[in-house]
Write an enzyme that holds these catalytic residues in place. Structure first.
Site, PDB file in Angstrom:
ATOM      1  N   GLY A 117      56.480  10.526  -4.152  1.00 12.95           N
ATOM      2  CA  GLY A 117      57.622  11.316  -3.701  1.00 12.95           C
ATOM      3  C   GLY A 117      58.343  10.700  -2.519  1.00 12.95           C
ATOM      4  O   GLY A 117      59.570  10.656  -2.477  1.00 12.95           O
ATOM      5  N   GLY A 161      50.482   9.843  -6.988  1.00 16.10           N
ATOM      6  CA  GLY A 161      49.029   9.849  -7.198  1.00 16.10           C
ATOM      7  C   GLY A 161      48.690   9.512  -8.644  1.00 16.10           C
ATOM      8  O   GLY A 161      47.772   8.725  -8.913  1.00 16.10           O
ATOM      9  N   LYS A 176      47.251   7.501   4.239  1.00 18.98           N
ATOM     10  CA  LYS A 176      45.797   7.512   4.032  1.00 18.98           C
ATOM     11  C   LYS A 176      45.273   6.304   3.266  1.00 18.98           C
ATOM     12  O   LYS A 176      45.590   6.105   2.095  1.00 18.98           O
ATOM     13  CB  LYS A 176      45.396   8.778   3.280  1.00 18.98           C
ATOM     14  CG  LYS A 176      45.345   9.988   4.170  1.00 18.98           C
ATOM     15  CD  LYS A 176      44.604  11.130   3.532  1.00 18.98           C
ATOM     16  CE  LYS A 176      43.116  11.103   3.864  1.00 18.98           C
ATOM     17  NZ  LYS A 176      42.342  12.052   3.067  1.00 18.98           N
ATOM     18  N   ARG A 185      62.980  15.095  -9.573  1.00 21.93           N
ATOM     19  CA  ARG A 185      62.025  15.579 -10.585  1.00 21.93           C
ATOM     20  C   ARG A 185      62.674  16.605 -11.524  1.00 21.93           C
ATOM     21  O   ARG A 185      62.322  16.666 -12.713  1.00 21.93           O
ATOM     22  CB  ARG A 185      60.788  16.167  -9.915  1.00 21.93           C
ATOM     23  CG  ARG A 185      59.840  15.071  -9.449  1.00 21.93           C
ATOM     24  CD  ARG A 185      58.632  15.636  -8.778  1.00 21.93           C
ATOM     25  NE  ARG A 185      57.596  14.625  -8.641  1.00 21.93           N
ATOM     26  CZ  ARG A 185      56.693  14.637  -7.665  1.00 21.93           C
ATOM     27  NH1 ARG A 185      56.690  15.587  -6.776  1.00 21.93           N
ATOM     28  NH2 ARG A 185      55.781  13.694  -7.611  1.00 21.93           N
TER      29      ARG A 185
END
Ligand code: AMP
Length: 394
Positions: free
Chosen positions: A352, A375, A201, A37
């Site tokens: 990530g 996300g 999740k 990043r």
């Protein structure tokens, strides 16, 4: 949505607020484990530096709970930035008590400002307008390259750019590249299109599953996600991580997939351990016995998934297929990264963890696009309106 691109702005000697995503992964000792990043932000910083050194860089890092936490300080990121840019960084800790407008004027050549972690101030996540006004003090232009944060309604990505008129805000090189690749994935998909979904999740990723079911042909499920699926199908999953109360979500995923003739692939063998730290692993075929946890996809599943990937023309990948942080449980994730890299398909990876796994496999240059925002990429592909993009529209 249309945006100004950075090259449209007349930045000569102007002060610029640069919202970047410098949210790098850290290990348990707080050391930076992957600088992707930071590296991907350099082009925009270097571009702005050609015109002005009055630059204020801001980012979040991790999820500090309430106020400053030493392990989430951006100071180490500042040192890395300084080393890569060969420039001095003025690191500012409390820019609420003492806003940086005076300091901007005193920067001189070869020195730029980096603000401490925005999330050390609760006003950031509250999208507080007063905080945004403080950040805006002495700033002429707002530029965003923080793709990984545009899905958040936070002050530095929403309230702050909203203060700036169209001609005073723009997107940088990274944000443009991200949107271009994701638009291409969404709008000009070539079949067969395979979605690889892993991680922990289900509820985080249901939106993308339901949204992309319309355009994809195959869904390969891995990671802890897979055990929620397998349990729903009545399989024994031992102690594997499983999301409670996900039955309705799964029912709609299976119903939609059936209606649209999308194939959902689930692991049929697993690398199991008794805990995440376990090094005494075993392969379980089919059911997982009590006390054991599925922590990676097994060799037979890797082969099945490889075959699907090798005949795909488009691939989107989000989330590791096992606990890839541990050497004992990373083979599945590495094999998927290497297989995608072998193909000539249009391949996009986001998140990530997937990016760290791709770097670990050493195949980053073989992907068509690696998104810095997991996300954000998921929500963008779901077609949601992202607050940080809405605030930048002209
Ligand atoms: P996510 O943020 O949802 O993409 O989840 C990423 C995390 O899922 C990583 O930290 C992985 O270690 C973890 N993970 C992947 N597979 C498993 C698994 N089978 N059991 C437990 N955690 C897993």
């Amino acid at each position: 949505m249309s945006f100004n691109f950075i090259e449209k702005l007349d930045l000569a000697n102007k002060s610029v607020f640069l919202r970047l995503d410098l949210n790098v992964p850290l290990d348990e000792a707080g050391e930076i484990t992957d600088i992707t990043r930071i590296e991907r932000s350099l082009r925009t910083i270097q571009y702005v530096l050609q015109f002005t050194n009055k630059i204020v860089i801001a980012s979040h890092l991790g999820r500090p709970k309430s106020g400053p936490e030493a392990k989430y300080s951006l100071e180490a990121v500042g040192s890395k930035l300084s080393e890569l840019l060969k420039i001095e960084i003025a690191f500012v800790k409390d820019y609420v008590k003492a806003p940086v407008d005076q300091l901007i004027q005193q920067l001189g050549k070869n020195r730029i400002i980096l603000l401490e972690n925005l999330r050390f101030f609760p006003q950031e996540t509250a999208n507080d307008k007063g905080f945004a006004a403080t950040l805006a003090k002495g700033i002429d232009y707002y530029i965003s390259d923080a793709f990984g944060a545009v899905h958040r309604a936070h002050a530095s990505v929403a309230a702050l750019p909203e203060r700036f008129p169209s001609q005073k805000k723009a997107i940088g090189f990274l944000l443009r590249e991200e949107l271009k690749a994701l638009d291409q994935l969404r709008d000009t998909v070539q079949a067969p299109f395979t979605l690889v979904i892993g991680g922990a999740k289900v509820s985080d990723k249901v939106g993308i599953l339901l949204n992309l079911i319309d355009s994809c042909n195959n869904i390969l499920v891995g990671g802890a996600m897979a055990y929620t699926f397998l349990k729903y199908q009545g399989k024994a999953i031992g102690n594997s991580l499983c999301e409670p109360n996900a039955e309705r979500l799964l029912q709609s995923i299976f119903n939609n997939a059936k209606a649209r003739k999308v194939s959902i692939y689930l692991p049929d063998d697993h690398i199991c351990g008794k805990s995440l730290e376990d090094t005494q692993t075993r392969i379980c075929e089919g059911d997982i016995p009590d006390a054991w946890m599925g922590l990676d996809i097994g060799p037979r599943t890797i082969e099945r998934y490889k075959n699907v990937l090798l005949s795909s023309k488009t691939v989107f990948w989000n989330g590791p297929l096992g606990v890839f942080e541990r050497p004992a449980f990373r083979q599945g994730t590495l094999a998927i990264a290497r297989t995608i890299a072998e193909t000539d398909c249009f391949s996009v990876a986001g998140g990530g963890d997937s990016v760290a796994a791709i770097n670990l496999a050493g195949v980053a240059d073989r992907f068509s696009h690696i998104s810095t925002g997991g996300g954000a990429a998921l929500e963008y592909l779901e077609g949601k309106t992202l607050p940080g993009l809405k605030a930048l529209t002209i």
